[in-house]
Design an enzyme around this catalytic site. Sequence first.
Site, short mmCIF file in Angstrom:
data_model
loop_
_atom_site.label_atom_id
_atom_site.label_comp_id
_atom_site.label_asym_id
_atom_site.label_seq_id
_atom_site.Cartn_x
_atom_site.Cartn_y
_atom_site.Cartn_z
N ASP A 65 0.96 -1.17 -0.04
CA ASP A 65 -0.16 -0.01 -0.07
C ASP A 65 0.86 1.16 -0.27
O ASP A 65 1.71 1.41 1.01
CB ASP A 65 -0.81 -0.14 1.26
CG ASP A 65 -1.77 1.29 1.30
OD1 ASP A 65 -1.40 2.18 1.09
OD2 ASP A 65 -3.02 1.05 1.56
N HIS A 66 0.94 1.86 -1.15
CA HIS A 66 2.16 2.81 -1.19
C HIS A 66 1.86 4.00 -0.23
O HIS A 66 2.98 4.65 0.19
CB HIS A 66 2.14 3.11 -2.54
CG HIS A 66 1.48 4.30 -3.23
ND1 HIS A 66 0.27 4.11 -3.55
CD2 HIS A 66 1.71 5.50 -3.27
CE1 HIS A 66 -0.58 5.12 -3.95
NE2 HIS A 66 0.53 6.47 -3.61
N HIS A 71 -5.62 2.94 1.18
CA HIS A 71 -4.93 4.23 1.93
C HIS A 71 -5.75 4.79 2.88
O HIS A 71 -5.01 4.96 4.00
CB HIS A 71 -4.91 5.14 0.78
CG HIS A 71 -4.13 4.69 -0.60
ND1 HIS A 71 -3.34 3.70 -0.62
CD2 HIS A 71 -4.55 4.91 -1.90
CE1 HIS A 71 -2.96 3.08 -1.85
NE2 HIS A 71 -3.68 4.09 -2.57
#
Length: 494
Positions: free
Chosen positions: A181-182, A244
Site C-alpha cells: 500500500d504505497h 490508503h
Amino acid sequence: LTAHEAVYFIFGATGDLARRKLFPALYSLYREGKLGERFAVVGVARRPRTETQFRDDLHQSIQEFCRYKPGEAGEWTAFAEHFSYHSLDIGNVDGFRELKSLTERLETRFDIPGNRLFYLALAPELFGTVSHNLRDGGMLESPGWHRLVIEKPFGYDYPSAEKLNEEICRVFREDEVFRIDHYLGKEMVQNIQMIRFANAFFEPLWNNKHIANVQITLSETVGVEERGAYYNKSGALRDMVQNHMLQMLTMIAMEPPSRLDPEDVRDEKVKVLRSVRKFASPDEVRKNIVRGQYSKGTVRDKELKGYREEDSVDPESVTETFFAARVFVDNFRWAGVPFYVRTGKRLPVKSTEIVVEFKNVPGNVLFARRQDLLPNLLVIRVNPMEGIYIKINAKRPGNETTIQPVAMEFCQSCQIGINTPEAYERLIYDAVHGDHTYFTRWDELAAAWQLIDPIAAAWREHAIEPALYPAGSWGPAQTEKLLHEDGFHWWPVN
Ligand code: BG6
C-alpha cells in the site's frame, strides 16, 4: 547486511508502474549505495524487447521520473549492466524454465546467493498463475530467500480477496508475501508513529478525553484519466478507502505496540480495524456516508468533463469518484470520537492531510463565550507538502486581550537539501530486507474488506446512487453536513 544481494524480477516491466515508480526507485537506491553491486534486475513482460531497447526505456523512465538523473556515462552503464529483459507468456511454464537458466547465469555473474524477489506489477487475476508457474518452473529452488511483492487491488470484496490469497498461499508463506500500500511508504505516514509515541505532549492527550475529532482528507485534482476501465469497476471506495484511507486511520488510532517489531505493529493495526463500527443497515450508510461523482465543471477557465463523459466510462455509470464518511472506532480510547474521512477526484487541490482537533479548554470565566477561541489542532501534512504543524492560541500583541491562533510549524519539504525518498524506494528496500512493518498482512486486509463490503452492498441493493458535484468543488453538499450535525466543520486543507 547481505540481504540486498538478490535478483529482482519485475513482472509487467513494460507497464506504467515499472516506468513511473519501480525503475526510478531502483536507480535512487543504487545511487545511494543501498543496492551495492551484487544484484540483478530482470524485466519480464509478454512484449518482445531487445536488451538495448529495454535499457533505453529504463534510461527514459529515470530521466523523466527519478529524483536522481542518470549520471555520467560510466556510472550509468555500470547500473544498466545489471538489467536484463525476458519476454514471457506467463501462462506457459516453459518460459519460466528459461527464466530459471537466465537467473542462474545472472547469479553466477553478479555473485548473488540465490535470493529472489518477485515484484508483480500485473493485474491481480494473474497473481495465482504466476505464483504457480514460478514454483513449477523451478524458480523457487535456489538456496536463498524468495519473496513475492504484490500491488492492489487485492480482490474486489472479501470473498474474492480470500480466493486470491488462497491461490498465492499455495505457493508462498505469509511471511514471504509483501502486499504494497504505497501510502504506508510515505514519509509522513510512517512519521505518525514517531509523532505519537516519541513525544511527551501527544500520547497523554491521544484519546476521547482530549480529542474532539479527527479529519483525514486525501484529495486529488486529477480525474479518472486513462484508467476508466479499471476505475469504473472499483470507484473511490475500493481504489482509496479500502486501502490508503483505512491505513492512515489505523496509524492514527492504533494502541502503542509493545515493540516496533513488524508483527507487533500489525497486530495493533488489525485491532483497530476490528474495532471500527460496521455500517449495519442501509440507513446507517445513508446517514454516515456521502457518495459522490463529479459532473462537468470549470477550473481556472478550463472546462472539465464530467465523469460519465470520460473515455471508457459507461455514460450511465453510478461509480463514485468521491467518498466521505463519519467513522467510529469503538474501543476504550476512541469511544465517541468521530473520524471524518474524505477522498475524491477532481477536487480543488492535491493534498493529503490529517487534522487532529482537540477539545477546547473548559468554558470557564477566563474565556467563556469567546468567539476568538479556536481549538488546538495538530496537522500532519502527508502529500505533496510534508510536515507537521500545531495551532495554538496566543495573545495578539497590543493592549486588548484578543486571542489569535498561531501555527508552530515543522515544514519537512521546505528544509534545504532534504530530498525525501519516494514511497516505492522505502518499500522495495524494506521488502528486500524482509521487513514487513509497512506492508499489509492478510488478516488486516480481510478486516478492511469486511468493513467495506456492507457499504458496497447497501449501495448496490438499495440503489444509493452518487450525488453529483461539479469538477473542481469539494464534493456534494452533504459532506459539510456530516460535520455540522456534530457541531464541527472541515478545516481547510492547504
Ligand atoms: C492509487 C490510486 O493507489 O493512489 C489512484 O489507484 C490515486 O487512483 C493514487 O491517484 C494516489 O496516490 P498519490 O501518492 O499520488 O497520492
